[in-house]
Design an enzyme around this catalytic site. Sequence first.
Site, mmCIF file in Angstrom:
data_model
loop_
_atom_site.group_PDB
_atom_site.id
_atom_site.type_symbol
_atom_site.label_atom_id
_atom_site.label_comp_id
_atom_site.label_asym_id
_atom_site.label_seq_id
_atom_site.Cartn_x
_atom_site.Cartn_y
_atom_site.Cartn_z
ATOM 1 N N CYS A 1 43.727 27.841 89.924
ATOM 2 C CA CYS A 1 44.767 27.579 90.918
ATOM 3 C C CYS A 1 45.835 28.663 90.860
ATOM 4 O O CYS A 1 45.904 29.434 89.918
ATOM 5 C CB CYS A 1 45.413 26.232 90.655
ATOM 6 S SG CYS A 1 44.228 24.910 90.467
ATOM 7 N N ARG B 1 42.123 34.245 93.583
ATOM 8 C CA ARG B 1 41.764 33.311 92.515
ATOM 9 C C ARG B 1 40.841 32.206 93.015
ATOM 10 O O ARG B 1 40.261 31.471 92.223
ATOM 11 C CB ARG B 1 43.027 32.685 91.918
ATOM 12 C CG ARG B 1 43.937 33.718 91.268
ATOM 13 C CD ARG B 1 45.272 33.107 90.917
ATOM 14 N NE ARG B 1 45.173 32.159 89.828
ATOM 15 C CZ ARG B 1 45.188 32.474 88.547
ATOM 16 N NH1 ARG B 1 45.288 33.734 88.191
ATOM 17 N NH2 ARG B 1 45.115 31.555 87.618
ATOM 18 N N TRP C 1 42.207 24.665 93.322
ATOM 19 C CA TRP C 1 40.750 24.632 93.314
ATOM 20 C C TRP C 1 40.381 23.343 92.602
ATOM 21 O O TRP C 1 40.676 23.171 91.421
ATOM 22 C CB TRP C 1 40.186 25.856 92.594
ATOM 23 C CG TRP C 1 38.752 26.084 92.974
ATOM 24 C CD1 TRP C 1 37.921 25.185 93.582
ATOM 25 C CD2 TRP C 1 37.997 27.264 92.808
ATOM 26 N NE1 TRP C 1 36.698 25.744 93.796
ATOM 27 C CE2 TRP C 1 36.713 27.018 93.336
ATOM 28 C CE3 TRP C 1 38.268 28.510 92.269
ATOM 29 C CZ2 TRP C 1 35.707 27.980 93.323
ATOM 30 C CZ3 TRP C 1 37.264 29.455 92.255
ATOM 31 C CH2 TRP C 1 36.003 29.196 92.785
ATOM 32 N N ASN D 1 48.507 24.421 87.142
ATOM 33 C CA ASN D 1 47.285 25.214 87.086
ATOM 34 C C ASN D 1 46.604 24.864 85.772
ATOM 35 O O ASN D 1 47.254 24.852 84.741
ATOM 36 C CB ASN D 1 47.684 26.704 87.116
ATOM 37 C CG ASN D 1 46.518 27.635 86.915
ATOM 38 O OD1 ASN D 1 45.358 27.211 86.962
ATOM 39 N ND2 ASN D 1 46.808 28.903 86.695
ATOM 40 N N GLY D 2 45.322 24.503 85.801
ATOM 41 C CA GLY D 2 44.619 24.204 84.559
ATOM 42 C C GLY D 2 44.200 22.753 84.469
ATOM 43 O O GLY D 2 44.040 22.084 85.490
ATOM 44 N N GLU E 1 20.265 40.281 80.227
ATOM 45 C CA GLU E 1 21.535 40.449 80.921
ATOM 46 C C GLU E 1 22.313 41.643 80.350
ATOM 47 O O GLU E 1 22.911 42.419 81.086
ATOM 48 C CB GLU E 1 22.342 39.143 80.839
ATOM 49 C CG GLU E 1 23.731 39.189 81.421
ATOM 50 C CD GLU E 1 23.799 39.565 82.900
ATOM 51 O OE1 GLU E 1 22.761 39.615 83.586
ATOM 52 O OE2 GLU E 1 24.913 39.851 83.361
ATOM 53 N N LYS F 1 23.427 44.935 82.499
ATOM 54 C CA LYS F 1 24.800 45.442 82.561
ATOM 55 C C LYS F 1 24.809 46.920 82.209
ATOM 56 O O LYS F 1 25.448 47.723 82.870
ATOM 57 C CB LYS F 1 25.737 44.697 81.596
ATOM 58 C CG LYS F 1 26.086 43.274 81.960
ATOM 59 C CD LYS F 1 27.059 43.123 83.099
ATOM 60 C CE LYS F 1 26.371 42.978 84.408
ATOM 61 N NZ LYS F 1 25.931 41.715 84.865
ATOM 62 N N GLU G 1 23.184 49.037 85.062
ATOM 63 C CA GLU G 1 23.841 49.068 86.374
ATOM 64 C C GLU G 1 25.188 49.767 86.362
ATOM 65 O O GLU G 1 25.571 50.355 87.354
ATOM 66 C CB GLU G 1 23.930 47.674 87.018
ATOM 67 C CG GLU G 1 24.881 46.698 86.417
ATOM 68 C CD GLU G 1 24.876 45.326 87.103
ATOM 69 O OE1 GLU G 1 24.640 45.245 88.317
ATOM 70 O OE2 GLU G 1 25.135 44.327 86.398
ATOM 71 N N HIS H 1 3.587 45.382 70.899
ATOM 72 C CA HIS H 1 2.582 45.625 71.952
ATOM 73 C C HIS H 1 2.988 46.769 72.880
ATOM 74 O O HIS H 1 2.523 46.841 74.004
ATOM 75 C CB HIS H 1 2.357 44.341 72.746
ATOM 76 C CG HIS H 1 1.912 43.198 71.890
ATOM 77 N ND1 HIS H 1 0.731 43.220 71.185
ATOM 78 C CD2 HIS H 1 2.502 42.020 71.585
ATOM 79 C CE1 HIS H 1 0.594 42.096 70.499
ATOM 80 N NE2 HIS H 1 1.669 41.352 70.718
ATOM 81 N N LYS I 1 27.712 43.915 95.965
ATOM 82 C CA LYS I 1 27.996 42.632 95.330
ATOM 83 C C LYS I 1 27.028 41.557 95.833
ATOM 84 O O LYS I 1 26.581 40.710 95.090
ATOM 85 C CB LYS I 1 29.445 42.249 95.655
ATOM 86 C CG LYS I 1 29.936 40.999 94.984
ATOM 87 C CD LYS I 1 30.306 41.273 93.548
ATOM 88 C CE LYS I 1 30.523 40.007 92.753
ATOM 89 N NZ LYS I 1 30.242 40.182 91.343
HETATM 90 C C1 G6P Z 1 23.566 41.658 93.400
HETATM 91 C C2 G6P Z 1 24.735 41.800 92.425
HETATM 92 C C3 G6P Z 1 24.413 41.105 91.103
HETATM 93 C C4 G6P Z 1 24.005 39.675 91.344
HETATM 94 C C5 G6P Z 1 22.853 39.560 92.344
HETATM 95 C C6 G6P Z 1 22.613 38.128 92.764
HETATM 96 O O1 G6P Z 1 22.504 42.422 92.946
HETATM 97 O O2 G6P Z 1 24.998 43.167 92.200
HETATM 98 O O3 G6P Z 1 25.556 41.145 90.265
HETATM 99 O O4 G6P Z 1 23.637 39.082 90.134
HETATM 100 O O5 G6P Z 1 23.166 40.288 93.530
HETATM 101 O O6 G6P Z 1 23.732 37.694 93.463
HETATM 102 P P1 G6P Z 1 24.088 36.185 93.706
HETATM 103 O O7 G6P Z 1 25.332 36.217 94.556
HETATM 104 O O8 G6P Z 1 22.925 35.572 94.425
HETATM 105 O O9 G6P Z 1 24.314 35.557 92.387
#
Ligand code: G6P
Length: 619
Positions: free
Chosen positions: A2, A27, A84, A110-111, A492, A496, A499, A515, A614
Amino acid sequence: MCGIVGYVGGRPCRDLLVAGLEKLEYRGYDSAGISLLADGRVETVRAVGNLANLRAAAGMDGGEDGGVAVAAPPATIGLAHTRWATHGRVTEENAHPHGDCSDAIHIVLNGIVENHSELRAELTEQGHSFSSETDAEIVAHLIERNYEGDLTEAVRASFNELRGHYAFAAMHAAHPDTLVAARQECPLVIGIGEDELFIASAIPAFLAQTRRALAIENGEVVTVTAAGATVTDAAGTPVEREVQDVSWDEEAAEKGGYETFMRKEIDEQPDAVAETIADRLPSRDRVDLSELEISPEVIAGVRRIVIVACGTSYHAGLVGRYAIEQWARVPVEMDIASEYRYRNPVVGSDDLVIGITQSGETADTLAAMRLAREQGATVLALTNIMGSQATRDADAVLYTRAGLEIGVAATKTFTAQVACMYLLGLWIAQQRGTLDDERLSELISELKALPHKIQETLDSVSEQVQAVATAEHEGRFFLYLGRNIGLPVCLEGALKMKEISYIPSDAYAAGEMKHGPIALLDESTPVVCVATDSPTLDKMLSNMAEVRARGADVISIVTAGSGRAAEDSDLMIEVSRTDWVLQPIVAILPLQLLAYDVARMRGLNVDQPRNLAKTVTVE
Ligand code: G6P
């Protein structure tokens, strides 16, 4: 996540407050409200939806007249809030500000107040009546109960009765020149102008008006008038605090003083997870996902769960698979959405299909969810964005509450997704009776402690991670190895790294190393091994010994205090101890930081890596 804005000074403040809220929109919020104090009366306007709705309700922009719009003389003190939803649905009644019984005291919060149900029962018993379902309203009534003419003391007494993590601000019709606020873990900052002061949950809210700021720390209460701010601790002892000059420009302000959005978002993870689990764990023995509107019969009868997602969301699903299978004993299949949708999958009415997508707009995930729904499956969307397409295409929706994520590389949305998968796993187990009461409440306690453990881990690992980044940022290749619950963490972590740093990286199930990937190892290869405590730790340790035998450097991610990996590691990075199934949510933190530090040392734009977007909405 919030947003709070407060003002006291000489200027009419309605527009200043709403302008402040606009700066906090990032936010995330689902409703908003404003209370203004003029002529000894507090008037409030609240609205569901975006700030345009609030502006209309408040009679701004030539919209319909709201009470506050006609207040004369115009108010020069007020509070505003973007909410939120955590406790209570998204309704006008649940939006803040909230008032006490006499409507003289108004608060914004908030919280999360953890002991809200005890306090609500106690206050109800004493004759207080509530007009919302929120935990926040408790605070207005507590202040009412503790008020004996001094607002600061009433706020302090109330603050000392609360448990949880929160920041709040209060005003009282009998004190038209004073705001009082308090902070426990959620951000709170005071903006100091010429004969006017602001209270906010983040500096951007007042940056257009003043660049002088006073940070409030945990456990502190602050009394604010147009003449200045007085900070005291929870016992009432005065605290000296220096006013700081904020040198940020608008863009830096949005980043909250961080160099990048990604780094800011990494640090927002304790909050994102706290907000996500909040009201869904109402007690030590129960998970409440009644918001899902999936009937208990459906959950009891589910034959199989299928999780579809892309990118980082896929990795969150992988963690979820372990948790659901371990706790609820339902078979879980995991699929990449862009594969699933094109392979004519066998799916039907006994299946629960979970589409994970932080944006709620990823084309492949949406298509996979639609296909499953057409075949009769029950489809659940796990997303961070209200009103997104996924929420419209699904039978039920579970929201992460991570706030808006601007950095392209997902960080806080990932940990919030993982937290949601844990909630789901426990909830399904609870519905199907697959965990005994003791184990369920043990896991709930561990889940509740995660925000704190995430914070602790972020604080403790950063120096070691920087040292690794300094040593390895010119490397040609990173390998990540893990087993069981450690494997999605590796996937993951490697994602990171590739990318944002553009260094080739691969993640492998450690048992598969012999293998093929073992051929890649030489003295120049850093190998990140996720070796947190788990039933497969011994196997993982043998894999690490094999890696070291080939001269490669082992950087291990281990459970604090375990010490078992010491012999097989060149460097150990300890993450906070929790239940082994929950370790991924802390184990990922050093890997996010490592990719970040490496990329920054290579001079790269981590917020907007090359070739990446994104949200991928093209089919
Ligand atoms: C794009 C973003 C990733 C994300 C993926 C899935 O490749 O760069 O960071 O994990 O999409 O996005 P979503 O909004 O479906 O979680």
